[in-house]
Design a protein around this motif. Structure first.
Motif, PDB file in Angstrom:
ATOM      1  N   ASP A 145       0.854  -1.183   0.000  1.00 36.08           N
ATOM      2  CA  ASP A 145       0.000   0.000   0.000  1.00 36.08           C
ATOM      3  C   ASP A 145       0.893   1.237   0.000  1.00 36.08           C
ATOM      4  N   THR A 146       0.712   2.122  -0.970  1.00 39.65           N
ATOM      5  CA  THR A 146       1.572   3.300  -1.091  1.00 39.65           C
ATOM      6  C   THR A 146       1.065   4.497  -0.297  1.00 39.65           C
ATOM      7  N   THR A 147       0.011   4.325   0.471  1.00 39.23           N
ATOM      8  CA  THR A 147      -0.517   5.425   1.273  1.00 39.23           C
ATOM      9  C   THR A 147       0.519   5.874   2.302  1.00 39.23           C
ATOM     10  N   TYR A 148       0.722   7.167   2.386  1.00 38.96           N
ATOM     11  CA  TYR A 148       1.673   7.740   3.336  1.00 38.96           C
ATOM     12  C   TYR A 148       1.313   7.312   4.761  1.00 38.96           C
ATOM     13  N   GLY A 149       2.290   6.764   5.480  1.00 42.44           N
ATOM     14  CA  GLY A 149       2.080   6.367   6.866  1.00 42.44           C
ATOM     15  C   GLY A 149       1.359   5.052   7.059  1.00 42.44           C
ATOM     16  N   ARG A 150       1.100   4.343   5.973  1.00 38.02           N
ATOM     17  CA  ARG A 150       0.308   3.112   6.065  1.00 38.02           C
ATOM     18  C   ARG A 150       0.945   2.076   6.998  1.00 38.02           C
ATOM     19  N   TYR A 151       2.276   2.012   7.038  1.00 40.26           N
ATOM     20  CA  TYR A 151       2.939   0.951   7.798  1.00 40.26           C
ATOM     21  C   TYR A 151       3.502   1.429   9.138  1.00 40.26           C
ATOM     22  N   LEU A 152       2.995   2.556   9.625  1.00 35.66           N
ATOM     23  CA  LEU A 152       3.424   3.029  10.937  1.00 35.66           C
ATOM     24  C   LEU A 152       3.074   2.022  12.023  1.00 35.66           C
ATOM     25  N   ASP A 153       1.884   1.451  11.953  1.00 36.52           N
ATOM     26  CA  ASP A 153       1.490   0.455  12.954  1.00 36.52           C
ATOM     27  C   ASP A 153       2.412  -0.761  12.942  1.00 36.52           C
ATOM     28  N   ALA A 154       2.930  -1.101  11.774  1.00 36.38           N
ATOM     29  CA  ALA A 154       3.717  -2.328  11.633  1.00 36.38           C
ATOM     30  C   ALA A 154       5.195  -2.134  11.944  1.00 36.38           C
ATOM     31  N   ALA A 155       5.692  -0.912  11.836  1.00 36.78           N
ATOM     32  CA  ALA A 155       7.134  -0.665  11.949  1.00 36.78           C
ATOM     33  C   ALA A 155       7.639  -0.931  13.360  1.00 36.78           C
ATOM     34  N   CYS A 156       8.853  -1.456  13.439  1.00 34.23           N
ATOM     35  CA  CYS A 156       9.455  -1.751  14.743  1.00 34.23           C
ATOM     36  C   CYS A 156      10.009  -0.475  15.380  1.00 34.23           C
ATOM     37  N   ALA A 157      10.261  -0.538  16.676  1.00 39.34           N
ATOM     38  CA  ALA A 157      10.757   0.627  17.408  1.00 39.34           C
ATOM     39  C   ALA A 157      12.085   1.114  16.851  1.00 39.34           C
ATOM     40  N   GLU A 158      12.946   0.179  16.439  1.00 41.49           N
ATOM     41  CA  GLU A 158      14.257   0.567  15.922  1.00 41.49           C
ATOM     42  C   GLU A 158      14.136   1.411  14.656  1.00 41.49           C
ATOM     43  N   LEU A 159      13.108   1.147  13.861  1.00 43.54           N
ATOM     44  CA  LEU A 159      12.874   1.966  12.670  1.00 43.54           C
ATOM     45  C   LEU A 159      12.385   3.352  13.074  1.00 43.54           C
ATOM     46  N   LEU A 160      11.478   3.415  14.050  1.00 47.64           N
ATOM     47  CA  LEU A 160      11.000   4.715  14.523  1.00 47.64           C
ATOM     48  C   LEU A 160      12.159   5.575  15.016  1.00 47.64           C
ATOM     49  N   VAL A 161      13.131   4.948  15.670  1.00 51.80           N
ATOM     50  CA  VAL A 161      14.297   5.686  16.164  1.00 51.80           C
ATOM     51  C   VAL A 161      15.035   6.357  15.014  1.00 51.80           C
ATOM     52  N   THR A 162      15.203   5.655  13.890  1.00 47.79           N
ATOM     53  CA  THR A 162      15.953   6.236  12.768  1.00 47.79           C
ATOM     54  C   THR A 162      15.241   7.451  12.187  1.00 47.79           C
ATOM     55  N   VAL A 163      13.924   7.401  12.107  1.00 51.87           N
ATOM     56  CA  VAL A 163      13.176   8.534  11.555  1.00 51.87           C
ATOM     57  C   VAL A 163      13.112   9.673  12.568  1.00 51.87           C
ATOM     58  N   ASN A 164      12.915   9.334  13.837  1.00 47.54           N
ATOM     59  CA  ASN A 164      12.880  10.371  14.868  1.00 47.54           C
ATOM     60  C   ASN A 164      14.211  11.101  14.978  1.00 47.54           C
ATOM     61  N   LEU A 165      15.308  10.394  14.734  1.00 46.27           N
ATOM     62  CA  LEU A 165      16.619  11.035  14.825  1.00 46.27           C
ATOM     63  C   LEU A 165      16.723  12.197  13.845  1.00 46.27           C
ATOM     64  N   MET A 166      16.314  11.973  12.598  1.00 45.47           N
ATOM     65  CA  MET A 166      16.454  13.053  11.611  1.00 45.47           C
ATOM     66  C   MET A 166      15.472  14.186  11.883  1.00 45.47           C
ATOM     67  N   SER A 167      14.300  13.873  12.422  1.00 46.97           N
ATOM     68  CA  SER A 167      13.372  14.945  12.794  1.00 46.97           C
ATOM     69  C   SER A 167      13.914  15.744  13.973  1.00 46.97           C
ATOM     70  N   LEU A 168      14.485  15.056  14.947  1.00 47.87           N
ATOM     71  CA  LEU A 168      15.102  15.730  16.094  1.00 47.87           C
ATOM     72  C   LEU A 168      16.165  16.712  15.627  1.00 47.87           C
ATOM     73  N   PHE A 169      17.067  16.248  14.784  1.00 51.38           N
ATOM     74  CA  PHE A 169      18.135  17.114  14.297  1.00 51.38           C
ATOM     75  C   PHE A 169      17.584  18.232  13.409  1.00 51.38           C
ATOM     76  N   GLY A 170      16.620  17.898  12.569  1.00 52.34           N
ATOM     77  CA  GLY A 170      16.124  18.875  11.609  1.00 52.34           C
ATOM     78  C   GLY A 170      15.320  19.997  12.226  1.00 52.34           C
ATOM     79  N   LEU A 171      14.586  19.699  13.292  1.00 47.93           N
ATOM     80  CA  LEU A 171      13.678  20.692  13.864  1.00 47.93           C
ATOM     81  C   LEU A 171      14.337  21.609  14.886  1.00 47.93           C
ATOM     82  N   HIS A 172      15.621  21.399  15.158  1.00 47.06           N
ATOM     83  CA  HIS A 172      16.314  22.228  16.140  1.00 47.06           C
ATOM     84  C   HIS A 172      17.502  22.940  15.491  1.00 47.06           C
ATOM     85  N   ARG A 173      17.456  24.251  15.481  1.00 46.62           N
ATOM     86  CA  ARG A 173      18.570  25.016  14.916  1.00 46.62           C
ATOM     87  C   ARG A 173      19.865  24.712  15.648  1.00 46.62           C
ATOM     88  N   SER A 174      19.766  24.453  16.947  1.00 46.31           N
ATOM     89  CA  SER A 174      20.964  24.154  17.732  1.00 46.31           C
ATOM     90  C   SER A 174      21.627  22.849  17.303  1.00 46.31           C
TER      91      SER A 174
END
Length: 337
Positions: A194-223
């Motif tokens: 399924d190509t719907t954006y976010g479709r596999y969020l329920d299925a993704a493992c925690a380790e995958l969430l960490v990789t995506v959260n890392l780039m959001s953490l870095f990207g959203l903070h000027r510091s």
């Protein structure tokens, strides 16, 4: 095929933190108490999903969630508490190099006997492994380059121009059919996903969430702009050789032409991007702000750390013959025509 432009559904919560955040987003309950944030395992499903929910409001949001909650003061306070735990853990756990060159050196040389996920998929992966890998990675690739775009207004001169040039390529060079997120949606369609954006969020493992959260953490903070540049450099440096192996995995498993094309495209494009990022983005940033060198190195090291954790999780599951997804994919599917 382009992924459908619709807000994703809220996922099932994975514990008290993510449950409370979801209730707040729906307007049906309070945010988690500070003690709950402090007690949750920092790399675990519950905290990482709660943080992912907060971050996703800055991208597509969720169906039924008011867009104005993106800047809700109470939610931002909760996000800050989650981020503080995440960043503190990373600073404590990530093996660190003293300088940028030292951090980059290990990933600039391909190991003779590689054992990572791309090696596994190239040499012995089956089609179900490839499909799972695509489902997991879709949480990033369907918004590919978006987290890195946050850094553009925080750069200047040579670094900004070079970063913008790489991002322009990621967004298809002005051609919507070549936007990398769309190319990944085409890959998913080849694999019957399924190509719907976010479709596999329920299925993704925690380790995958960490990789995506890392780039959001870095990207959203000027510091953390230096760390974001380091993260981007690590991704671009490792992408070309990894994509070559993944392209071969797609061919060997019969994944389909769009699946092959996505990784073939990254073999060539990211080999060029690597040089631009190393010499002009990092070089330009260090000319302008040399004090950010430790942050750039941290971004590289943190990226290697979280990607290694994800790789270990995937290979552990696959070598044991079990799914890496919280909800396994249906075994029967139809290739896109």
């Amino acid at each position: 095929m382009e992924h459908r432009l619709e807000e994703p559904q809220l996922p099932a919560p994975r514990g008290p933190l993510s449950s409370a955040v979801e209730e707040y987003l729906r307007g049906t309950g309070p945010l988690p108490a500070p003690g709950q944030v402090a007690a949750a395992p920092v790399y675990g499903d519950d905290l990482q999903l709660a943080l992912y929910l907060c971050y996703e409001l800055h991208y597509r949001g969720f169906a039924g969630v008011a867009p104005d909650l993106e800047w809700d003061p109470e939610l931002l306070r909760t996000r800050a508490a989650l981020e503080a735990r995440f960043l503190t853990a990373l600073r404590a756990d990530v093996p660190r190099h003293d300088g940028v060159d030292d951090a980059l050196a290990p990933i600039l040389v391909e190991p003779v006997d590689g054992t990572g996920v791309s090696h596994f998929l190239q040499d012995e992966g089956e089609l179900w492994h490839v499909r799972e890998y695509a489902a997991q990675r879709s949480l990033y690739h369907l918004k590919e380059a978006d987290p890195h775009a946050w850094v553009l207004p925080r750069l200047q001169g040579r670094a900004k121009a070079a970063m913008a040039a790489v991002e322009f390529d990621e967004y298809g060079g002005g051609r919507p059919d070549r936007v990398h997120a769309r190319l990944f949606a085409d890959l998913m369609a080849d694999l019957g996903l399924d190509t719907t954006y976010g479709r596999y969020l329920d299925a993704a493992c925690a380790e995958l969430l960490v990789t995506v959260n890392l780039m959001s953490l870095f990207g959203l903070h000027r510091s953390l702009r230096g760390a974001l540049v380091g993260h981007f450099a690590a991704v671009e440096i490792t992408s070309s050789p990894g994509s070559r192996r993944l392209a071969e995995a797609m061919r060997r498993t019969g994944a389909g032409p769009a699946a092959e094309h996505f990784y073939d495209e990254h073999v060539e494009a990211d080999a060029v991007h690597e040089q631009v990022v190393r010499h002009d983005v990092i070089g330009g940033l260090l000319e302008d702000e040399p004090h950010l060198a430790p942050d750039i190195a941290f971004g590289v090291d943190a990226t290697v750390f979280v990607e290694d954790r994800l790789g270990d999780r995937l290979l552990c599951d696959w070598r044991a013959g079990r799914s890496s997804l919280r909800t396994p994919l249906p075994q029967e599917f139809t290739h896109a025509s």
